[in-house]
Design a protein around this motif. Structure first.
Motif: not given
Length: 79
Positions: A31-49
């Motif tokens: 779950y802790a490792a998932y946090g890193g991926m969550y941050i990256a995907v949230a920023l991709l969402w911010l950019r592309f959506v």
């Protein structure tokens, strides 16, 4: 913004939570490792959506988070 986009997000989060219960040990680490991926995907969402340009600080922060995730996820296993 289309509200229907929340449905796949909710399904994905539910699926992730369920899959986490199947991990044989150290689910908290997963779950802790998932946090890193969550941050990256949230920023991709911010950019592309949302169409918001990312700053170098956004990219650097995501890189640091993904590096931290890799340290946690790829650590050597004790024997």
């Amino acid at each position: 913004k289309p509200g229907w986009l929340l449905l796949p997000a909710a399904v994905s989060l539910g699926l992730f939570a369920w899959l986490l219960t199947l991990h044989p040990a150290a689910a908290g680490r997963t779950y802790a490792a998932y946090g890193g991926m969550y941050i990256a995907v949230a920023l991709l969402w911010l950019r592309f959506v949302d169409g918001v340009a990312l700053t170098r600080w956004d990219v650097a922060g995501a890189g640091i988070a993904l590096f931290g995730m890799a340290v946690i996820a790829l650590q050597p296993h004790a024997q």
